[in-house]
Design a protein around this motif. Structure first.
Motif, PDB file in Angstrom:
ATOM      1  N   LEU A 165     -18.462  85.871 -29.462  1.00  0.00           N
ATOM      2  CA  LEU A 165     -19.603  85.190 -30.063  1.00  0.00           C
ATOM      3  C   LEU A 165     -20.426  84.461 -29.008  1.00  0.00           C
ATOM      4  O   LEU A 165     -21.657  84.442 -29.072  1.00  0.00           O
ATOM      5  CB  LEU A 165     -19.133  84.208 -31.129  1.00  0.00           C
ATOM      6  N   LEU A 166     -19.751  83.863 -28.025  1.00  0.00           N
ATOM      7  CA  LEU A 166     -20.489  83.145 -26.991  1.00  0.00           C
ATOM      8  C   LEU A 166     -21.303  84.117 -26.141  1.00  0.00           C
ATOM      9  O   LEU A 166     -22.431  83.804 -25.736  1.00  0.00           O
ATOM     10  CB  LEU A 166     -19.516  82.351 -26.115  1.00  0.00           C
ATOM     11  N   SER A 167     -20.754  85.287 -25.859  1.00  0.00           N
ATOM     12  CA  SER A 167     -21.507  86.303 -25.111  1.00  0.00           C
ATOM     13  C   SER A 167     -22.755  86.704 -25.875  1.00  0.00           C
ATOM     14  O   SER A 167     -23.819  86.929 -25.291  1.00  0.00           O
ATOM     15  CB  SER A 167     -20.637  87.528 -24.849  1.00  0.00           C
ATOM     16  N   ARG A 168     -22.612  86.792 -27.203  1.00  0.00           N
ATOM     17  CA  ARG A 168     -23.757  87.135 -28.049  1.00  0.00           C
ATOM     18  C   ARG A 168     -24.840  86.058 -27.941  1.00  0.00           C
ATOM     19  O   ARG A 168     -26.025  86.355 -27.814  1.00  0.00           O
ATOM     20  CB  ARG A 168     -23.256  87.290 -29.492  1.00  0.00           C
ATOM     21  N   VAL A 169     -24.425  84.798 -27.969  1.00  0.00           N
ATOM     22  CA  VAL A 169     -25.385  83.695 -27.887  1.00  0.00           C
ATOM     23  C   VAL A 169     -26.075  83.676 -26.525  1.00  0.00           C
ATOM     24  O   VAL A 169     -27.277  83.435 -26.426  1.00  0.00           O
ATOM     25  CB  VAL A 169     -24.673  82.355 -28.144  1.00  0.00           C
ATOM     26  N   LEU A 170     -25.313  83.937 -25.461  1.00  0.00           N
ATOM     27  CA  LEU A 170     -25.856  83.855 -24.116  1.00  0.00           C
ATOM     28  C   LEU A 170     -26.619  85.108 -23.707  1.00  0.00           C
ATOM     29  O   LEU A 170     -27.264  85.123 -22.657  1.00  0.00           O
ATOM     30  CB  LEU A 170     -24.723  83.599 -23.114  1.00  0.00           C
ATOM     31  N   GLY A 171     -26.513  86.158 -24.497  1.00  0.00           N
ATOM     32  CA  GLY A 171     -27.213  87.393 -24.162  1.00  0.00           C
ATOM     33  C   GLY A 171     -26.604  88.125 -22.985  1.00  0.00           C
ATOM     34  O   GLY A 171     -27.331  88.726 -22.181  1.00  0.00           O
ATOM     35  N   LEU A 172     -25.278  88.094 -22.843  1.00  0.00           N
ATOM     36  CA  LEU A 172     -24.614  88.727 -21.706  1.00  0.00           C
ATOM     37  C   LEU A 172     -24.479  90.225 -21.928  1.00  0.00           C
ATOM     38  O   LEU A 172     -24.364  90.694 -23.062  1.00  0.00           O
ATOM     39  CB  LEU A 172     -23.226  88.113 -21.498  1.00  0.00           C
ATOM     40  N   ASN A 173     -24.455  90.971 -20.805  1.00  0.00           N
ATOM     41  CA  ASN A 173     -24.209  92.406 -20.913  1.00  0.00           C
ATOM     42  C   ASN A 173     -22.708  92.671 -20.998  1.00  0.00           C
ATOM     43  O   ASN A 173     -21.893  91.736 -20.981  1.00  0.00           O
ATOM     44  CB  ASN A 173     -24.851  93.162 -19.744  1.00  0.00           C
ATOM     45  N   ALA A 174     -22.343  93.953 -21.062  1.00  0.00           N
ATOM     46  CA  ALA A 174     -20.943  94.304 -21.282  1.00  0.00           C
ATOM     47  C   ALA A 174     -20.047  93.806 -20.144  1.00  0.00           C
ATOM     48  O   ALA A 174     -18.940  93.310 -20.377  1.00  0.00           O
ATOM     49  CB  ALA A 174     -20.808  95.818 -21.433  1.00  0.00           C
ATOM     50  N   THR A 175     -20.523  93.933 -18.897  1.00  0.00           N
ATOM     51  CA  THR A 175     -19.726  93.492 -17.747  1.00  0.00           C
ATOM     52  C   THR A 175     -19.523  91.983 -17.769  1.00  0.00           C
ATOM     53  O   THR A 175     -18.414  91.478 -17.550  1.00  0.00           O
ATOM     54  CB  THR A 175     -20.412  93.916 -16.433  1.00  0.00           C
ATOM     55  N   GLN A 176     -20.600  91.267 -18.029  1.00  0.00           N
ATOM     56  CA  GLN A 176     -20.508  89.809 -18.073  1.00  0.00           C
ATOM     57  C   GLN A 176     -19.651  89.353 -19.249  1.00  0.00           C
ATOM     58  O   GLN A 176     -18.883  88.387 -19.122  1.00  0.00           O
ATOM     59  CB  GLN A 176     -21.919  89.225 -18.170  1.00  0.00           C
ATOM     60  N   GLU A 177     -19.737  90.057 -20.365  1.00  0.00           N
ATOM     61  CA  GLU A 177     -18.900  89.722 -21.526  1.00  0.00           C
ATOM     62  C   GLU A 177     -17.425  89.915 -21.196  1.00  0.00           C
ATOM     63  O   GLU A 177     -16.583  89.088 -21.562  1.00  0.00           O
ATOM     64  CB  GLU A 177     -19.302  90.598 -22.704  1.00  0.00           C
ATOM     65  N   SER A 178     -17.112  91.006 -20.487  1.00  0.00           N
ATOM     66  CA  SER A 178     -15.727  91.254 -20.089  1.00  0.00           C
ATOM     67  C   SER A 178     -15.223  90.159 -19.153  1.00  0.00           C
ATOM     68  O   SER A 178     -14.085  89.690 -19.280  1.00  0.00           O
ATOM     69  CB  SER A 178     -15.619  92.622 -19.409  1.00  0.00           C
ATOM     70  N   SER A 179     -16.064  89.755 -18.220  1.00  0.00           N
ATOM     71  CA  SER A 179     -15.677  88.691 -17.286  1.00  0.00           C
ATOM     72  C   SER A 179     -15.466  87.373 -18.015  1.00  0.00           C
ATOM     73  O   SER A 179     -14.534  86.618 -17.696  1.00  0.00           O
ATOM     74  CB  SER A 179     -16.758  88.530 -16.207  1.00  0.00           C
ATOM     75  N   LEU A 180     -16.316  87.088 -18.999  1.00  0.00           N
ATOM     76  CA  LEU A 180     -16.151  85.853 -19.765  1.00  0.00           C
ATOM     77  C   LEU A 180     -14.842  85.890 -20.549  1.00  0.00           C
ATOM     78  O   LEU A 180     -14.145  84.873 -20.656  1.00  0.00           O
ATOM     79  CB  LEU A 180     -17.332  85.665 -20.717  1.00  0.00           C
ATOM     80  N   GLY A 181     -14.493  87.063 -21.072  1.00  0.00           N
ATOM     81  CA  GLY A 181     -13.212  87.198 -21.756  1.00  0.00           C
ATOM     82  C   GLY A 181     -12.044  86.927 -20.824  1.00  0.00           C
ATOM     83  O   GLY A 181     -11.034  86.326 -21.231  1.00  0.00           O
ATOM     84  N   LEU A 182     -12.166  87.328 -19.561  1.00  0.00           N
ATOM     85  CA  LEU A 182     -11.123  87.067 -18.571  1.00  0.00           C
ATOM     86  C   LEU A 182     -10.984  85.570 -18.320  1.00  0.00           C
ATOM     87  O   LEU A 182      -9.869  85.046 -18.182  1.00  0.00           O
ATOM     88  CB  LEU A 182     -11.463  87.796 -17.265  1.00  0.00           C
ATOM     89  N   VAL A 183     -12.098  84.882 -18.284  1.00  0.00           N
ATOM     90  CA  VAL A 183     -12.074  83.426 -18.077  1.00  0.00           C
ATOM     91  C   VAL A 183     -11.369  82.741 -19.248  1.00  0.00           C
ATOM     92  O   VAL A 183     -10.545  81.835 -19.058  1.00  0.00           O
ATOM     93  CB  VAL A 183     -13.509  82.890 -17.905  1.00  0.00           C
ATOM     94  N   PHE A 184     -11.688  83.159 -20.471  1.00  0.00           N
ATOM     95  CA  PHE A 184     -11.021  82.587 -21.645  1.00  0.00           C
ATOM     96  C   PHE A 184      -9.518  82.862 -21.596  1.00  0.00           C
ATOM     97  O   PHE A 184      -8.716  81.992 -21.933  1.00  0.00           O
ATOM     98  CB  PHE A 184     -11.617  83.182 -22.926  1.00  0.00           C
ATOM     99  N   HIS A 185      -9.142  84.074 -21.183  1.00  0.00           N
ATOM    100  CA  HIS A 185      -7.724  84.415 -21.079  1.00  0.00           C
ATOM    101  C   HIS A 185      -7.022  83.503 -20.081  1.00  0.00           C
ATOM    102  O   HIS A 185      -5.926  82.997 -20.347  1.00  0.00           O
ATOM    103  CB  HIS A 185      -7.574  85.876 -20.653  1.00  0.00           C
ATOM    104  N   TYR A 186      -7.651  83.282 -18.940  1.00  0.00           N
ATOM    105  CA  TYR A 186      -7.052  82.414 -17.919  1.00  0.00           C
ATOM    106  C   TYR A 186      -6.894  80.988 -18.448  1.00  0.00           C
ATOM    107  O   TYR A 186      -5.843  80.357 -18.272  1.00  0.00           O
ATOM    108  CB  TYR A 186      -7.915  82.408 -16.661  1.00  0.00           C
ATOM    109  N   ALA A 187      -7.934  80.487 -19.107  1.00  0.00           N
ATOM    110  CA  ALA A 187      -7.882  79.112 -19.621  1.00  0.00           C
ATOM    111  C   ALA A 187      -6.773  78.964 -20.659  1.00  0.00           C
ATOM    112  O   ALA A 187      -6.022  77.983 -20.647  1.00  0.00           O
ATOM    113  CB  ALA A 187      -9.230  78.724 -20.218  1.00  0.00           C
ATOM    114  N   ASP A 188      -6.645  79.944 -21.529  1.00  0.00           N
ATOM    115  CA  ASP A 188      -5.614  79.879 -22.564  1.00  0.00           C
ATOM    116  C   ASP A 188      -4.217  79.959 -21.953  1.00  0.00           C
ATOM    117  O   ASP A 188      -3.310  79.234 -22.362  1.00  0.00           O
ATOM    118  CB  ASP A 188      -5.829  81.021 -23.558  1.00  0.00           C
TER     119      ASP A 188
END
Length: 572
Positions: A165-188
């Motif tokens: 959902l955050l990627s959708r709000v920020l208008g990220l592309n597929a690569t950036q969305e994947s990277s953001l998912g990696l950041v969330f995984h690390y934080a969790d």
């Protein structure tokens, strides 16, 4: 009934009569088929009455209450009465004990908190369709995104919002969305709570620093360029005022499912007056609420009435420029949330605003007038007509000529089959059809039973504080190591200087001693030379008695002492 409907829908070669620029009155069998098609046994929401030239009071158009969790669509051009239709549905759901959530984009729905006002036109209209109209208000709860507006603040944590959902709000592309998912995984995985946007920025900054880069090495790493794009989008997002929405306490979506002491459903209205400035945030936030409902609610299957009905106004904002992954998530949520007892109604201008995969999940449809001013509009109109069951109407014309407060309706009956298409004059809301007075809204907000839980923001230790402490500790350790190294170097330099000074002192002392020894040796030589000279002179002449005395050994010792006293010399 099935045979009658089939007879109506299958009139071979029959052409609808056109009078007055619209479709003429239906024949009696068609009216009977519609009347029977909407004659449900269980409780139902009254939409209005069949309009067949004149309103047919004995042919009400309704939606079975149990079928409102099969989702629906309210569509129509601006000014055709969508908001009033939404209000009619909300009022009747609440009156039947069903909690309702809706976004109040223009503020009009706030009138639900106040009784309606009758005038001659309203009385005439309601009487014509057989509506026993009386003014009344409904239990309303007002919410606001973060600290915006007068309602109870609604917040969500960044972790709860999630990377998709955050990627959708920020208008990220597929690569950036994947990277953001990696950041969330690390934080969790590392116990770093992402509460607000500053927490996410802190994690991104850490993972691209020299200390943090190794953390993601085994997971593919995080490109500094990608992290930079995400950081810039986050800053822009926050500067636009969206950061007020993220934080704690996080809103519990179960607070949307409350009823009054009398058993009526509470109507929860989200104030979003700034939706034009943040349309993607608004639509994505509503999707977040749906996703949270799906996450926390148990499976309940088919019930006599929904646990909650969710109205998604300005639905086109949700789907515009959405990624495939996001659309897939929306479709899955809409498909499965019915089993949780939640019904979803999308409110938008044309059916083409909603993806076909989502439209396929909708059981009820209230279509207000459509406009066809451009070739694209005409194409969309024809496509919309093609989605209706066959009927006795020339829908391509009817949909363009519907009056305000009129709609073409088809819903899902109690057996799960579509009802006949009915040109309907809709009921009038019983509550106020204009915004409620600000004082009334403020009084409702002040009396809210949930406001004490959400009014004050909480700033607990989260990723930003943890990483700041970690980086401060690392910097302190580095500073301590550098200080220890500097101390040791200073000690080494001091030791070198002492050694050098000691060597110089020893060399100087040796030189002094050498010089002193040389001086002493010279003095001895001079002394001995003087004695020899005096002795030689004494021997060369006749000795006087005094000389004889001095020539004795004792006299010489005395004389030597005197000479030493005079010259300041002595043995060393």
């Amino acid at each position: 009934l099935t045979a009658e409907i089939a007879a109506v829908e299958g009139r071979a070669g029959a052409e609808p009569a056109v009078i007055g620029g619209a479709v003429g009155p239906l024949e009696a069998p068609e009216v009977d088929a519609i009347r029977q098609g909407y004659a449900f046994e269980g409780p139902a929401l009254e939409l209005g009455a069949l309009l067949n030239g004149e309103p047919q009071r004995d042919a009400p158009v309704r939606i079975p209450l149990a079928m409102t969790n099969r989702h629906g669509l309210v569509a129509g051009a601006t000014g055709t009465g969508k908001t009033r239709t939404l209000q009619v549905l909300v009022e009747q759901l609440a009156a039947n004990g069903v909690p309702v959530f809706a976004a109040d984009i223009k503020g009009d729905l706030s009138g639900l908190a106040s009784p309606g006002e009758a005038d001659e036109k309203l009385v005439s209209r309601t009487r014509a369709i057989g509506q026993d109209w009386s003014p009344r208000s409904f239990a309303a709860e007002f919410l606001a995104l973060g600290d915006r507006g007068t309602g109870t603040p609604v917040r969500a944590t960044v972790s709860g919002f999630g990377p998709l959902l955050l990627s959708r709000v920020l208008g990220l592309n597929a690569t950036q969305e994947s990277s953001l998912g990696l950041v969330f995984h690390y934080a969790d995985a590392n116990g770093l709570a992402l509460v607000d946007l500053s927490d996410l920025r802190a994690v991104l900054t850490y993972l691209t620093s020299d200390d943090g880069k190794p953390e993601l090495a085994e997971l593919g790493g995080l490109s500094k360029a990608t992290a930079g794009v995400i950081l810039r989008e986050l800053i822009t997002f926050a500067d636009a005022g969206a950061d007020v929405f993220f934080g704690e306490p996080e809103f519990d979506v179960r607070d949307l499912m409350r009823t009054t002491d009398t058993g009526e459903g509470v109507v929860t209205l989200l104030e979003v007056p700034g939706v034009a400035d943040q349309p993607v945030l608004y639509s994505t936030f509503l999707m977040y609420l749906l996703a949270e409902l799906f996450e926390v609610l148990p499976e309940v299957g088919d019930r006599d009435k929904p646990e909650l009905v969710f109205f998604f106004d300005e639905a086109h904002l949700l789907f515009r420029d959405a990624s495939k992954d996001f659309l897939s998530a929306v479709v899955q949520t809409v498909r499965l949330i019915r089993s949780k007892g939640v019904g979803v109604f999308f409110v938008t201008q044309t059916p083409k605003d909603v993806p076909s995969d989502v439209l396929a999940q909708l059981g009820s449809r209230v279509q207000h007038a459509l406009r066809a001013f451009t070739p694209d509009d005409a194409k969309a109109l024809r496509a919309s007509v093609g989605t209706y069951p066959r009927s006795g109407y020339d829908l391509e014309r009817v949909l363009q000529e519907l009056g305000t407060g009129e709609a073409v309706v088809t819903v899902m009956n109690e057996r799960g089959a579509p009802t006949p298409v009915a040109w309907t004059r809709l009921r009038a809301p019983q509550a106020l059809m204009s915004p409620a007075a600000p004082a009334d809204i403020e009084a409702r907000v002040a009396a809210s039973e949930i406001r004490p839980r959400y009014a004050e923001a909480i700033d607990r230790e989260s990723a930003r504080e943890i990483l700041t402490a970690r980086m401060n500790a690392a910097q302190a350790a580095l500073d301590a190591a550098e200080a220890e190294a500097a101390r040791r170097k200073a000690e080494q330099d001091a030791a070198k200087l002492r050694a050098k000074a000691d060597a110089a002192y020893a060399k100087q002392l040796a030189a002094i001693r050498k010089q002193a020894a040389a001086d002493e040796a010279k003095e001895r030589r001079d002394h001995d030379r003087m004695l020899r000279s005096m002795t030689s002179n004494t021997r060369s002449r006749t000795k006087t008695p005094a000389e004889q005395i001095l020539g004795s050994r004792a006299a010489r010792e005395v004389l030597t002492g005197v000479i030493r006293g005079i010259f300041g010399t002595g043995r060393r």
